[in-house]
Design a protein around this motif. Structure first.
Motif, PDB file in Angstrom:
ATOM      1  N   PHE A 228       0.855  -1.186   0.000  1.00  0.00           N
ATOM      2  CA  PHE A 228       0.000   0.000   0.000  1.00  0.00           C
ATOM      3  C   PHE A 228       0.887   1.231   0.000  1.00  0.00           C
ATOM      4  N   CYS A 229       0.294   2.372  -0.285  1.00  0.00           N
ATOM      5  CA  CYS A 229       1.054   3.620  -0.410  1.00  0.00           C
ATOM      6  C   CYS A 229       1.421   4.173   0.964  1.00  0.00           C
ATOM      7  N   VAL A 230       2.518   4.916   0.978  1.00  0.00           N
ATOM      8  CA  VAL A 230       2.954   5.597   2.191  1.00  0.00           C
ATOM      9  C   VAL A 230       2.372   7.001   2.191  1.00  0.00           C
ATOM     10  N   HIS A 231       1.648   7.333   3.275  1.00  0.00           N
ATOM     11  CA  HIS A 231       1.058   8.662   3.403  1.00  0.00           C
ATOM     12  C   HIS A 231       1.808   9.537   4.415  1.00  0.00           C
ATOM     13  N   GLN A 232       2.460   8.903   5.402  1.00  0.00           N
ATOM     14  CA  GLN A 232       3.119   9.680   6.442  1.00  0.00           C
ATOM     15  C   GLN A 232       4.297   8.896   7.004  1.00  0.00           C
ATOM     16  N   ILE A 233       5.403   9.618   7.255  1.00  0.00           N
ATOM     17  CA  ILE A 233       6.580   9.061   7.904  1.00  0.00           C
ATOM     18  C   ILE A 233       6.794   9.834   9.202  1.00  0.00           C
ATOM     19  N   GLY A 239      19.413  12.604  13.709  1.00  0.00           N
ATOM     20  CA  GLY A 239      19.973  13.295  12.548  1.00  0.00           C
ATOM     21  C   GLY A 239      19.910  12.495  11.270  1.00  0.00           C
ATOM     22  N   GLU A 240      19.768  11.143  11.369  1.00  0.00           N
ATOM     23  CA  GLU A 240      19.672  10.342  10.155  1.00  0.00           C
ATOM     24  C   GLU A 240      18.349  10.558   9.431  1.00  0.00           C
ATOM     25  N   PHE A 241      17.332  11.074  10.165  1.00  0.00           N
ATOM     26  CA  PHE A 241      16.026  11.334   9.561  1.00  0.00           C
ATOM     27  C   PHE A 241      15.824  12.809   9.243  1.00  0.00           C
ATOM     28  N   LEU A 242      16.288  13.675  10.109  1.00  0.00           N
ATOM     29  CA  LEU A 242      16.036  15.106   9.961  1.00  0.00           C
ATOM     30  C   LEU A 242      17.290  15.793   9.440  1.00  0.00           C
ATOM     31  N   ASN A 243      17.529  15.655   8.155  1.00  0.00           N
ATOM     32  CA  ASN A 243      18.599  16.381   7.474  1.00  0.00           C
ATOM     33  C   ASN A 243      18.081  16.811   6.115  1.00  0.00           C
ATOM     34  N   HIS A 244      18.826  17.665   5.460  1.00  0.00           N
ATOM     35  CA  HIS A 244      18.352  18.242   4.200  1.00  0.00           C
ATOM     36  C   HIS A 244      18.109  17.160   3.146  1.00  0.00           C
ATOM     37  N   HIS A 245      18.950  16.134   3.126  1.00  0.00           N
ATOM     38  CA  HIS A 245      18.811  15.112   2.091  1.00  0.00           C
ATOM     39  C   HIS A 245      17.519  14.306   2.286  1.00  0.00           C
ATOM     40  N   MET A 246      17.218  13.911   3.529  1.00  0.00           N
ATOM     41  CA  MET A 246      16.021  13.121   3.750  1.00  0.00           C
ATOM     42  C   MET A 246      14.757  13.961   3.603  1.00  0.00           C
ATOM     43  N   VAL A 247      14.825  15.238   4.011  1.00  0.00           N
ATOM     44  CA  VAL A 247      13.674  16.116   3.782  1.00  0.00           C
ATOM     45  C   VAL A 247      13.424  16.284   2.291  1.00  0.00           C
ATOM     46  N   ARG A 248      14.511  16.406   1.520  1.00  0.00           N
ATOM     47  CA  ARG A 248      14.361  16.492   0.064  1.00  0.00           C
ATOM     48  C   ARG A 248      13.837  15.176  -0.510  1.00  0.00           C
ATOM     49  N   PHE A 249      14.293  14.053   0.061  1.00  0.00           N
ATOM     50  CA  PHE A 249      13.851  12.746  -0.432  1.00  0.00           C
ATOM     51  C   PHE A 249      12.346  12.594  -0.283  1.00  0.00           C
ATOM     52  N   TRP A 250      11.797  12.943   0.900  1.00  0.00           N
ATOM     53  CA  TRP A 250      10.358  12.775   1.127  1.00  0.00           C
ATOM     54  C   TRP A 250       9.530  13.912   0.531  1.00  0.00           C
ATOM     55  N   GLY A 251      10.172  14.978   0.120  1.00  0.00           N
ATOM     56  CA  GLY A 251       9.398  16.056  -0.472  1.00  0.00           C
ATOM     57  C   GLY A 251       9.481  16.123  -1.979  1.00  0.00           C
ATOM     58  N   ASP A 252      10.667  15.798  -2.539  1.00  0.00           N
ATOM     59  CA  ASP A 252      10.860  15.943  -3.985  1.00  0.00           C
ATOM     60  C   ASP A 252      10.884  14.603  -4.710  1.00  0.00           C
ATOM     61  N   VAL A 254      10.138  11.376  -3.424  1.00  0.00           N
ATOM     62  CA  VAL A 254       8.896  10.669  -3.101  1.00  0.00           C
ATOM     63  C   VAL A 254       7.878  11.718  -2.705  1.00  0.00           C
ATOM     64  N   GLN A 255       6.940  11.990  -3.566  1.00  0.00           N
ATOM     65  CA  GLN A 255       5.987  13.068  -3.341  1.00  0.00           C
ATOM     66  C   GLN A 255       4.701  12.540  -2.706  1.00  0.00           C
ATOM     67  N   GLY A 256       3.990  13.466  -2.037  1.00  0.00           N
ATOM     68  CA  GLY A 256       2.720  13.113  -1.426  1.00  0.00           C
ATOM     69  C   GLY A 256       2.852  12.472  -0.053  1.00  0.00           C
ATOM     70  N   VAL A 257       4.046  12.501   0.545  1.00  0.00           N
ATOM     71  CA  VAL A 257       4.266  11.900   1.857  1.00  0.00           C
ATOM     72  C   VAL A 257       4.428  13.026   2.877  1.00  0.00           C
ATOM     73  N   LYS A 258       3.649  12.954   3.954  1.00  0.00           N
ATOM     74  CA  LYS A 258       3.741  13.929   5.041  1.00  0.00           C
ATOM     75  C   LYS A 258       4.836  13.499   6.000  1.00  0.00           C
ATOM     76  N   LEU A 259       5.707  14.420   6.383  1.00  0.00           N
ATOM     77  CA  LEU A 259       6.804  14.138   7.298  1.00  0.00           C
ATOM     78  C   LEU A 259       6.524  14.834   8.628  1.00  0.00           C
ATOM     79  N   SER A 260       6.475  14.058   9.709  1.00  0.00           N
ATOM     80  CA  SER A 260       6.304  14.598  11.053  1.00  0.00           C
ATOM     81  C   SER A 260       7.380  13.999  11.960  1.00  0.00           C
ATOM     82  N   ARG A 261       7.432  14.438  13.196  1.00  0.00           N
ATOM     83  CA  ARG A 261       8.452  13.934  14.115  1.00  0.00           C
ATOM     84  C   ARG A 261       7.903  13.933  15.532  1.00  0.00           C
ATOM     85  N   SER A 262       8.518  13.104  16.384  1.00  0.00           N
ATOM     86  CA  SER A 262       8.114  13.046  17.781  1.00  0.00           C
ATOM     87  C   SER A 262       8.783  14.164  18.570  1.00  0.00           C
TER      88      SER A 262
END
Length: 317
Positions: A228-233, A239-252, A254-262
């Protein structure tokens, strides 16, 4: 009248307001009797009561601050006693001030005058806590590095907790498990894991290090396998999740994915993946150190081909 039975100022003013109508209607003899009664009840002087009965009973705001009750000698003694007790809290320190002051005075560590002992007996816990706050300010502190400000793009990632009521598949909590052994130095293996909130579907992959290249490759592998499709990560603040490269990965990429954090230091914001870290990774791999490419390949072979059968894990449970 004992100290415990004395009226406070609000109680005295309330009593005087109740008795003032009788006082103003009374004659000279009756006023004298009422004043005798008020002196006995309130403990105030007769002239003070006459002034209050003929004037206003409203409390006036204080025009100047009161002087300090506990001066420098008290702070000096408190500092020595506080250090002698190895810096315990004010709740435990306050009941033991007097006897410790006498004990230290016997060994010539401080001068326990009668005035100082009286102050140590009557001081409250809240006052001791305030004085200790001032004492701690004088203690030297180790230099602290200022936290590096995150970029504006990373600050825009919302902090939240995924609710249990999500019914739509595709909302994933994600985390990494460290396989560093007893020493967290050098490059070693991590297990990247994703858990879907609605279905419990989980995916995991071993990576060597936490560079954006291996993280991106692992996420692409997950996306290719998911039914099934990924809607939210939803990762933690690593730092392995919240860096410019991963933000670009989930925004540019892989599109349509909402990124949130704890929220920082709130493990319960990622409860499902934290549980799977223990039951599906630590329970089988333990806390040993893995730091070679051969071990990464072996772990991925286990995760990809044999994990469902070996662990008894079934999809969409």
């Amino acid at each position: 009248m004992s100290n415990d039975e004395k009226m406070n100022i609000d109680e005295r003013r309330k009593y005087l307001r109740l008795i003032r109508p009788r006082y103003r209607k009374a004659g000279r003899k009756e006023k004298g009797q009422l004043l005798d009664e008020m002196v006995a009840v309130t403990g105030l002087e007769r002239k003070t009561l006459i002034h209050l009965m003929n004037g206003s009973l409203k409390r006036k705001p204080r025009t100047r601050e009161r002087g300090r009750t506990y001066q420098g000698p008290f702070d000096d003694a408190l500092r020595v006693i506080y250090e002698s007790f190895d810096y315990i809290c004010a709740d435990r320190l306050t009941p033991n001030l007097v006897w410790m002051a006498k004990h230290l005075a016997a060994h010539h560590e401080l001068e326990a005058t009668p005035e100082l002992q009286a102050q140590l007996e009557q001081v409250s816990i809240s006052t001791v806590e305030r004085r200790l706050d001032l004492i701690r300010q004088d203690q030297p502190r180790l230099p602290r590095k200022k936290p590096r400000p995150r970029s504006k793009r990373l600050q825009e990632i919302p902090m939240l907790r995924l609710p249990w009521s999500i019914a739509e598949p595709g909302h994933f909590e994600t985390d990494t498990v460290h396989h560093c052994g007893a020493i967290a130095s050098g490059e070693y293996v991590y297990t990247l894991q994703m858990v879907d909130v609605a279905t419990g579907w989980s995916e995991r992959r071993a990576v060597l290090g936490r560079s954006y290249l291996v993280m991106e490759e692992a996420f692409l592998c997950f996306l290719a396998r998911l039914p099934f499709c990924v809607h939210q990560i939803h990762p933690d603040n690593g730092g392995e999740f919240l860096n410019h490269h991963m933000v670009r990965f989930w925004g540019d990429i892989v599109q349509g994915v909402k990124l949130s954090r704890s929220r920082p230091f709130h493990k319960n914001d990622n409860p499902r993946v934290e549980q799977k870290n223990a039951t599906l990774v630590r329970a089988y791999l333990g806390h040993d150190r893995f730091d070679s490419v051969a071990q990464v390949l072996a772990l991925n072979m286990l995760y990809d081909k044999r994990w469902k059968t070996y662990t008894g894990e079934t999809p969409l449970r």
